[in-house]
Design a protein around this motif. Structure first.
Motif, mmCIF file in Angstrom:
data_model
loop_
_atom_site.group_PDB
_atom_site.id
_atom_site.type_symbol
_atom_site.label_atom_id
_atom_site.label_comp_id
_atom_site.label_asym_id
_atom_site.label_seq_id
_atom_site.Cartn_x
_atom_site.Cartn_y
_atom_site.Cartn_z
ATOM 1 N N THR C 9 92.358 30.562 8.459
ATOM 2 C CA THR C 9 91.010 31.096 8.281
ATOM 3 C C THR C 9 90.465 30.758 6.901
ATOM 4 O OG1 THR C 9 91.684 32.898 9.698
ATOM 5 C CG2 THR C 9 89.621 33.167 8.525
ATOM 6 N N MET C 10 91.344 30.822 5.903
ATOM 7 C CA MET C 10 90.862 30.484 4.560
ATOM 8 C C MET C 10 90.990 29.005 4.257
ATOM 9 S SD MET C 10 92.099 33.468 2.096
ATOM 10 C CE MET C 10 93.725 32.933 2.422
ATOM 11 N N GLY C 11 92.066 28.417 4.723
ATOM 12 C CA GLY C 11 92.359 27.041 4.346
ATOM 13 C C GLY C 11 91.524 26.007 5.073
ATOM 14 N N ALA C 82 85.785 39.119 8.115
ATOM 15 C CA ALA C 82 86.148 37.705 8.141
ATOM 16 C C ALA C 82 85.555 37.026 9.368
ATOM 17 C CB ALA C 82 87.660 37.544 8.132
ATOM 18 N N ILE C 83 85.566 37.739 10.501
ATOM 19 C CA ILE C 83 85.006 37.151 11.719
ATOM 20 C C ILE C 83 83.509 36.930 11.560
ATOM 21 C CG2 ILE C 83 84.457 37.635 14.129
ATOM 22 C CD1 ILE C 83 87.205 38.877 14.392
ATOM 23 N N ILE C 84 82.816 37.938 11.013
ATOM 24 C CA ILE C 84 81.377 37.761 10.822
ATOM 25 C C ILE C 84 81.114 36.547 9.938
ATOM 26 C CG2 ILE C 84 79.341 38.763 9.741
ATOM 27 C CD1 ILE C 84 80.138 41.400 10.750
ATOM 28 N N ALA C 85 81.878 36.443 8.827
ATOM 29 C CA ALA C 85 81.642 35.352 7.886
ATOM 30 C C ALA C 85 81.866 34.002 8.549
ATOM 31 C CB ALA C 85 82.554 35.502 6.673
ATOM 32 N N THR C 86 82.971 33.888 9.299
ATOM 33 C CA THR C 86 83.304 32.563 9.817
ATOM 34 C C THR C 86 82.474 32.211 11.042
ATOM 35 O OG1 THR C 86 85.111 33.594 11.023
ATOM 36 C CG2 THR C 86 85.649 32.574 8.932
ATOM 37 N N VAL C 87 82.182 33.214 11.901
ATOM 38 C CA VAL C 87 81.408 32.899 13.107
ATOM 39 C C VAL C 87 79.962 32.597 12.735
ATOM 40 C CG1 VAL C 87 80.521 33.804 15.264
ATOM 41 C CG2 VAL C 87 82.913 34.143 14.661
ATOM 42 N N VAL C 88 79.342 33.477 11.952
ATOM 43 C CA VAL C 88 77.977 33.174 11.522
ATOM 44 C C VAL C 88 77.979 31.891 10.708
ATOM 45 C CG1 VAL C 88 75.991 33.998 10.238
ATOM 46 C CG2 VAL C 88 77.332 35.606 11.559
ATOM 47 N N GLY C 89 79.061 31.698 9.928
ATOM 48 C CA GLY C 89 79.184 30.469 9.150
ATOM 49 C C GLY C 89 79.159 29.241 10.033
ATOM 50 N N ALA C 121 86.044 34.606 3.609
ATOM 51 C CA ALA C 121 87.164 35.074 4.427
ATOM 52 C C ALA C 121 88.257 35.625 3.514
ATOM 53 C CB ALA C 121 87.700 33.927 5.278
ATOM 54 N N GLY C 122 88.501 34.935 2.389
ATOM 55 C CA GLY C 122 89.498 35.404 1.436
ATOM 56 C C GLY C 122 89.131 36.767 0.870
ATOM 57 N N LEU C 123 87.849 36.916 0.524
ATOM 58 C CA LEU C 123 87.389 38.194 -0.017
ATOM 59 C C LEU C 123 87.673 39.318 0.977
ATOM 60 C CD1 LEU C 123 83.944 38.668 -1.723
ATOM 61 C CD2 LEU C 123 84.860 40.416 -0.254
ATOM 62 N N PHE C 131 92.423 39.460 -6.705
ATOM 63 C CA PHE C 131 91.881 38.367 -5.906
ATOM 64 C C PHE C 131 90.605 38.758 -5.205
ATOM 65 C CE2 PHE C 131 95.774 36.626 -7.153
ATOM 66 C CZ PHE C 131 95.494 35.280 -7.263
ATOM 67 N N LEU C 132 90.419 40.050 -4.985
ATOM 68 C CA LEU C 132 89.107 40.496 -4.519
ATOM 69 C C LEU C 132 88.055 40.048 -5.524
ATOM 70 C CD1 LEU C 132 87.579 42.257 -2.430
ATOM 71 C CD2 LEU C 132 87.828 44.144 -3.997
ATOM 72 N N PHE C 133 88.371 40.244 -6.812
ATOM 73 C CA PHE C 133 87.436 39.844 -7.856
ATOM 74 C C PHE C 133 87.290 38.328 -7.906
ATOM 75 C CE2 PHE C 133 86.242 38.874 -12.250
ATOM 76 C CZ PHE C 133 85.073 39.604 -12.333
ATOM 77 N N VAL C 134 88.427 37.624 -7.765
ATOM 78 C CA VAL C 134 88.377 36.156 -7.788
ATOM 79 C C VAL C 134 87.439 35.644 -6.694
ATOM 80 C CG1 VAL C 134 89.704 34.079 -7.281
ATOM 81 C CG2 VAL C 134 90.618 35.780 -8.860
ATOM 82 N N PHE C 135 87.655 36.139 -5.462
ATOM 83 C CA PHE C 135 86.815 35.655 -4.360
ATOM 84 C C PHE C 135 85.375 36.119 -4.540
ATOM 85 C CE2 PHE C 135 90.986 35.464 -2.109
ATOM 86 C CZ PHE C 135 90.989 34.087 -1.949
ATOM 87 N N TRP C 136 85.231 37.311 -5.071
ATOM 88 C CA TRP C 136 83.891 37.862 -5.364
ATOM 89 C C TRP C 136 83.117 36.880 -6.234
ATOM 90 C CZ3 TRP C 136 82.245 42.807 -3.870
ATOM 91 C CH2 TRP C 136 81.150 43.341 -4.543
ATOM 92 N N GLU C 137 83.768 36.381 -7.286
ATOM 93 C CA GLU C 137 83.093 35.471 -8.206
ATOM 94 C C GLU C 137 82.923 34.083 -7.591
ATOM 95 O OE1 GLU C 137 81.887 36.034 -11.535
ATOM 96 O OE2 GLU C 137 81.994 38.032 -10.698
#
Lengths: 101, 502, 582
Positions: C9-11, C82-89, C121-123, C131-137
């Protein structure tokens, strides 16, 4: 007045003159001379410090080393000043202030 | 102590001695056979061997070299400095292959650069105040000529002279501090000074003044605000490889000299940590604000070095103040990362400066933000690496700069001291502010319409792109796997806290 | 299996980005194909995560030192986002095949979009605060780079930098909160924090709670940080649909929902959350009413709808907020993409120049109207059910005044939605615009999203089950789809809400007769056009910073004497400070 006191007065005097020169001099050569005066103050301080701590040898050997190192700095400074004079025809530090802000 | 003797099998001798001894040879190789660049590369390549051995021997302790009663000791801090000087030095030699080719002073460039690397390694290993000063001056002398490299350029001469005069004033202040220390303690050995300075019988106030002289004197070279005024001029006028060395290694060497000297006076007062944090905050804010309105890329990068010095000072200040090594390790991590990122930024900007202007014979024009316009189409590697450097400097993940800042911040919050917490938040806000000048660089290089300069731009040689790629890869890897350098930064942090008596 | 799915999902999108990069801009067709294939594969991988959802970390990678463990926890909330992000993506990527056709920097576009999908998806999936912060940025960076995608347009660049600065500024809140949590618990794990939250000192917890609220407000464009979202509309429209409507802006809501159990008890926090949400819903709703740019109107409506979700969380309706998040992601992505089709077809975003387009782009009109009905909260469409649930949660938990405002906003939403639809598709054409209907790839995305807008509410039961079974620290009531229907229909409040929605609609039909009222509200309209002064505040901050920076440049005199004076001054100050500190 002990030797040490005289030396301290000498140090303060040289530092004062050197700094004053650096702050007001507009000629590049004068700036480098003022720098040298400042260094001489530091030299005297080192010797005086050797005297004060009873390790005159240490102080003196440090001073000799400083003289050597500082001569190199002075030579480079003068060489750069020479180039400035040659390329720009001036030694005024006001003309050497194109890099600002 | 008996093992610490002068012997040819001492790795430290080779690590420091090789570049110093070889520098004249590099000069002759360049002068007589026009092989200076390759000789320099060979010498630096060979220096990596003693470095690797030394790195293994140091581990979490230290190794020593005694020459005629003068001791050089390599601990974690020296290792960090040697590592970044050698890494960046190697890449700069490769990079400069074309950059300084056919310049008037090319034969003097490489020996100076090689000597600079040796001198900086030596500076990190000094155990004696006077010795420290000599290395410090040697570093200054070898960099003066490199800054004023373009001797027919008035701006270059101006920058060199300002650098020289300010450095010299700083060095006089250091000498005065040394005189005070000598007068009161009767020794120049850092460890002995520490022992004497901590005793209640020693008069504190003059030693405090000596400490102030050290902070300011070395602080000129470390670009503490308000002694920083030489830095933007020198960094922007020097050849770009030297800008990278100055910003990535030389000012950090000044910082380490400052730490070594002040650590010997740790017993005099508890305020050193506070002083470092104060300078840290000042450097961050002043550096960012001064960079904000710059239009010249190299000058902007130079000012941003001030703010990065601020992050390092903040972490070191926290470490010294609470005696906690994690913050210092974070700062040393940031020191390395800043060397890589700012090195990359200067090299990438320099590559554009070279192909857009210098190669066409124009030594005068500075590289402005608008010149960057549309560079991505013609120079995709430079554009990408410059963007990585800029974003990494701005503290965006997943680049190395974010991780080291994070480490400093975490260590700061772990102290649970409200003032330190606020300083950390201040630092984080400064990072946000810095994005305001880093981001436009990225926007500019990815424009569609190429700027006039880019249209005229010449081809880029692989010797210039290779260092850029290597640095960019290192920045990304360190950003994804930050503990990769823990073996280097951890002992350095511990050594610092130990030096300050924590 | 689950590990592999998470990594995919992320890779996958990042690999896709790499593949697009390696293809180079010389082969645009291959780039389109690669992007679509990787995006769709990512969406499928995310959907496959559903049956494996659980509260235990699936991947744990120790990083050592102060960096803690990098963990991925596929619990209900994470998988859902993650599903919303990737499907809408993937739908947005499919749409882009037509929309971005012929762009010279196509590679950069797809690289950034795919980087964003992976980061989002990572976030959602990470269980580590660091890593929440990493993906956030990273998502903030992608948002910046895509808003400013057309770097030659100074407005786009300004909008991008504005978004980056404001969201990063909010990010400092998340950063501080994460640092406090680490300093207190010695761990970055979200689950560990939720478990121990009650044992933390009250003031400390409050600092974390409000820090996260600031971060969430900045990311979700809530009051007082809402100003960046309208300016973000300079981005290509599929990006607006994906990042600035359906996914990234939801990250703030996600953050609040995720940490709700810990912060629930913090004095004043839930009230603050409700106020932030309601003010955003109200102010943005009014601004949507006067906006003339189609995309900006939609952006205001996004702020307003996100305000609803934030309000729901403040009122304790975490489920309602997530349910509305789902509905909103679908119908707002639909509206944006349909608006993109309109803009692509006619070449302008100004609604004053449109009008009467419906007959010439019937497909686009139909799907846009479906999205609009969902946004307005008309029964059967998904927006109706989720909005009713939010209002219900507000009525039960929150205070009455708050409910009143939310109630009023429901009418407002109907009013501005109807205005938008009318201005674009109906009435008489106001200028001679060349128009063509949506193209094939666009129709695929639009059709699927339109279908979603009518049907996703049927997922109410499964969503409830998913969240309830995998989130040990949250409290969810059992809710089946059938039960929801009964519950919503039998509520008298629903009728009231429907009445206000209809009233809002009637207000638009009767707009000629209400000139008196309009005149009365002209002051309000003017304020709304000027974004209630928030733009002025932004400009003020920028001006002060820049003039300070400019003034400070004087200190760099370039004169050697002053440089030396700087050293002397530094020495004197340090001497005084040290002597004083002694």
């Amino acid at each position: 007045m002990t030797t040490l006191q005289i030396a301290v007065i000498g140090v303060l005097g040289l530092i004062g003159i050197g700094l004053y020169g650096l702050l007001i001099a507009r000629n590049l050569i004068k700036v480098i001379v003022a720098l040298q005066v400042l260094v001489k103050g530091a030299l005297l301080a080192l010797v005086a410090a050797g005297l004060a701590s009873g390790k005159l040898n240490l102080g003196q050997s440090l001073a000799v080393m400083v003289i050597v190192v500082d001569t190199v700095v002075a030579v480079i400074g003068l060489a750069l000043a020479l180039q400035v004079k040659r390329r720009m025809g001036t030694l005024d530090i006001k003309d050497l202030s194109t890099l600002k802000k | 102590m008996s093992t610490e003797q002068f012997a040819l099998d001492n790795v430290l001798l080779w690590l420091i001695g090789l570049p110093l001894v070889a520098a004249p040879l590099v000069y002759f190789a360049g002068r007589l056979f026009n092989l200076g660049r390759w000789a320099a590369l060979g010498v630096i390549g060979l220096t990596w061997i003693p470095f690797v051995i030394a790195a293994q021997q140091v581990g979490t302790g230290s190794i020593s070299l005694v020459v005629e009663g003068m001791t050089l000791r390599m601990d974690g801090i020296s290792l960090v400095l040697a590592a970044i000087a050698l890494s960046l030095g190697t890449l700069v030699v490769v990079y400069s292959n074309r950059y300084v080719a056919h310049e008037e002073n090319e034969d003097k460039y490489y020996p100076m650069l090689v000597a600079l690397i040796g001198v900086i390694t030596g500076l990190g290993c000094a155990t004696d105040l006077f010795n420290l000063w000599v290395w410090f001056e040697a570093m200054a002398i070898s960099s003066y000529l490199l800054v004023a490299f373009y001797r027919d350029q008035p701006a270059s001469l101006e920058a060199g002279l300002k650098y020289l005069v300010q450095s010299a004033v700083g060095s006089v202040l250091v000498l005065l501090g040394m005189a005070l220390v000598l007068a009161l303690t009767g020794t120049m050995n850092l460890a002995e000074i520490r022992a004497v300075a901590g005793q209640p019988a020693t008069p504190g106030l003059p030693l405090l003044a000596a400490g102030a002289l050290f902070v300011i004197g070395f602080g000129v070279k470390a670009a503490l605000v308000p002694m920083h005024t030489w830095l933007p001029d020198a960094h922007s006028q020097a050849p770009s490889g030297i800008s990278a060395m100055l910003s990535g290694v030389v000012i950090e060497a000044g910082l380490i000299a400052l730490l070594r000297a002040v650590a010997s006076l740790a017993g005099v007062t508890l305020s050193w940590g506070v002083l470092l944090m104060g300078f840290g905050a000042l450097n961050m804010l002043a550096g960012n604000l001064l960079a904000l309105r710059q239009k010249h890329v190299k000058r902007m990068l130079a000012f941003s070095s001030l703010s990065h010095m601020g992050y390092m000072l903040l972490g070191l200040g926290i470490a010294v103040y609470v005696g906690q090594s994690a913050a210092a390790a974070g700062s040393f991590f940031h020191l390395i990362n800043h060397g890589l990122m700012k090195g990359l930024a200067f090299l990438a900007a320099g590559a554009l400066l070279y192909v857009l202007f210098i190669k066409t014979g124009d030594h005068h024009s500075p590289l402005t933000i608008s010149d960057l316009g549309g560079a991505a189409r013609k120079y995709p590697i430079v554009a990408l690496t410059l963007s990585i450097a800029a974003l990494g400097l701005g503290g965006l993940p997943p680049f190395a700069g974010f991780m080291s800042k994070w480490q400093i911040f975490v260590a700061g919050f772990e102290t649970q001291n409200i003032v330190i917490d606020l300083l950390v938040i201040f630092a984080a806000l400064n990072s946000v502010l810095s994005l305001a000048y880093y981001a436009p660089i990225v926007n500019a290089v990815y424009r569609q319409e190429p700027s006039e300069a880019v249209t005229r731009g010449q081809a880029l040689s692989w010797t210039m792109s290779l260092p850029l790629i290597l640095l960019a890869v290192a920045i990304v890897i360190l950003g994804l796997w930050p503990s990769l350098l823990a073996w280097l930064t951890g002992p350095a942090g511990t050594a610092l806290v130990k030096a300050f008596g924590g | 299996m689950i590990q592999a799915l998470i990594l995919l999902t992320m890779g996958l999108p990042w690999l896709g980005g790499l593949a697009v990069w390696l293809t180079t801009n010389k082969h645009p067709r291959a780039q389109h194909t690669l992007a679509v294939v990787f995006a769709v594969a990512t969406g499928s991988a995310a959907l496959l995560l559903l049956p494996y959802a659980s509260a235990t970390p699936a991947i744990v990678i120790p990083l050592g030192g102060l960096f803690g463990d990098l963990t991925f926890t596929p619990d209900g909330l994470s998988v859902f986002l993650a599903i919303i992000a990737t499907v809408v993506g993937s739908l947005a990527v499919i749409f882009s095949v037509n929309y971005m056709h012929g762009d010279k920097q196509l590679g950069r576009y797809y690289e950034l979009v795919l980087l964003f999908i992976g980061a989002m998806a990572g976030l959602a999936l990470t269980g580590s605060l660091l890593f929440l912060f990493v993906f956030w940025e990273v998502t903030a960076f992608c948002s910046f780079a895509l808003i400013a995608f057309n770097n030659d347009d100074p407005k786009a660049v300004a909008g991008g930098i504005k978004a980056l600065i404001i969201t990063s500024l909010g990010g400092v809140g998340l950063l501080s909160g994460a640092l406090i949590i680490y300093a207190q618990t010695g761990s970055y794990q979200i689950a560990a924090f939720l478990e121990r939250a009650e044992t933390l000192p009250k003031e400390v917890l409050a600092l974390v709670a409000f820090g996260f609220l600031i971060a969430a407000a900045a990311k979700s464009a809530q009051f007082p940080f809402q100003t960046w979202l309208p300016d973000a509309m300079e981005a290509p429209t599929p990006v607006s649909a994906l990042i600035h409507a359906a996914t990234m802006v939801n990250a703030g809501v996600y953050l609040l929902a995720r940490f709700f159990p810990a912060f629930e008890g913090v004095a004043g926090w839930t009230t603050a959350v409700m106020i932030v949400g309601l003010l955003s819903a109200l102010l943005a709703g009014l601004m949507a009413l006067v906006a003339t740019d189609l995309k900006r109107a939609l952006a205001y409506s996004t702020v307003s709808q996100l305000g609803y979700m934030v309000y729901a969380i403040g009122a304790g309706g975490v489920y309602a907020s997530q349910f509305h998040l789902l509905s909103h992601a679908v119908f707002k992505a639909l509206l944006f993409l349909a608006a993109g089709a309109v803009i692509h077809g006619v070449g302008t975003r100004d609604m004053r120049q449109m009008g009467g387009l419906g007959s010439r782009m019937p497909f686009t009109r139909t799907v846009f109207v479906i999205g609009a009905l969902a946004l307005a909260g008309i029964p059967i469409f998904n927006g109706f059910w989720s909005k009713e649930l939010i209002l219900e949660a507000g009525l039960h938990e929150g205070s009455l005044w708050a409910y009143g405002v939310a109630f009023f906003c429901a009418g407002l939403t109907a009013l501005y939605t109807l205005r938008m639809v009318y201005l674009v598709f109906f009435g008489k054409p106001r200028s001679h615009l060349h128009a063509h209907d949506a193209q094939p790839a666009m129709k695929v995305s639009l059709g699927l999203l339109a279908l979603g807008s009518v049907t996703t509410w049927l997922l109410a039961g499964p969503l409830s089950e998913l969240l309830k079974s995998t989130l040990p620290f949250h409290e969810f009531h059992e809710l089946r789809t059938g039960g929801m229907i009964q519950e919503v229909i039998t509520q008298p409040a629903t009728l009231a809400a429907l009445a206000v929605i209809v009233a809002g609609g009637l207000l638009w039909w009767q707009r000629q007769r209400l000139t008196g009222l309009t005149r009365m509200l002209q002051g309000l309209a003017r304020m709304a056009t000027n974004s209630f002064g928030f733009e002025a505040i932004n400009r003020g901050v920028i001006r002060v910073t820049q003039s300070t920076a400019e003034a400070l440049r004087v200190t760099q005199t370039g004169l050697l004497s002053w440089n030396v004076a700087g050293i002397a001054i530094g020495l004197i100050v340090v001497l005084i400070l040290l002597a004083w500190g002694k």
